[in-house]
Design an enzyme around this catalytic site. Structure first.
Site, mmCIF file in Angstrom:
data_model
loop_
_atom_site.group_PDB
_atom_site.id
_atom_site.type_symbol
_atom_site.label_atom_id
_atom_site.label_comp_id
_atom_site.label_asym_id
_atom_site.label_seq_id
_atom_site.Cartn_x
_atom_site.Cartn_y
_atom_site.Cartn_z
ATOM 1 N N CYS A 8 35.864 94.895 -7.642
ATOM 2 C CA CYS A 8 35.446 94.063 -8.606
ATOM 3 C C CYS A 8 34.309 93.376 -7.988
ATOM 4 O O CYS A 8 33.721 93.440 -6.877
ATOM 5 C CB CYS A 8 36.412 93.033 -9.081
ATOM 6 S SG CYS A 8 37.136 91.756 -8.192
ATOM 7 N N GLY A 9 33.744 92.305 -8.638
ATOM 8 C CA GLY A 9 32.478 91.494 -8.204
ATOM 9 C C GLY A 9 32.769 90.919 -7.200
ATOM 10 O O GLY A 9 31.932 90.866 -6.001
#
Length: 93
Positions: A8-9
């Site tokens: 994810c980020g």
């Protein structure tokens, strides 16, 4: 052991949610694989030996490893289709 990269980020919040879902899929298939959680920027440092990438963020590079969006695990929209897509990839290993 084969591994699945969940990204994810930041490599913390939404990847954890996706990892829980992927662990459940692995259990249903009776498969034992390492799950690596990381940020999108760290994927390439973990890619050797990976059989699947599940990401809740856009993967900004090309790879020979199949990439599946993990967003449905967050929103619920298209979750069943995503589970089937992951199962199809993993069953063929």
């Amino acid at each position: 052991m084969q591994k699945i990269i969940i990204s994810c980020g930041s490599g913390i919040a939404t990847s954890t949610m996706a990892a829980v879902a992927v662990k459940s899929i692995l259990e249903s298939l009776n498969k034992d694989m390492n799950i690596i959680k990381c940020s999108v920027q760290e994927i390439q440092s973990h890619i050797d030996g990976a059989v699947l990438i599940v990401s809740t963020a856009q993967v900004p590079f090309e790879t020979n490893v199949p990439v599946v969006s993990g967003v449905p695990f967050l929103t619920g929209v298209g979750k069943d289709k995503t589970i089937e897509e992951i199962k199809n990839i993993l069953q063929n290993l």
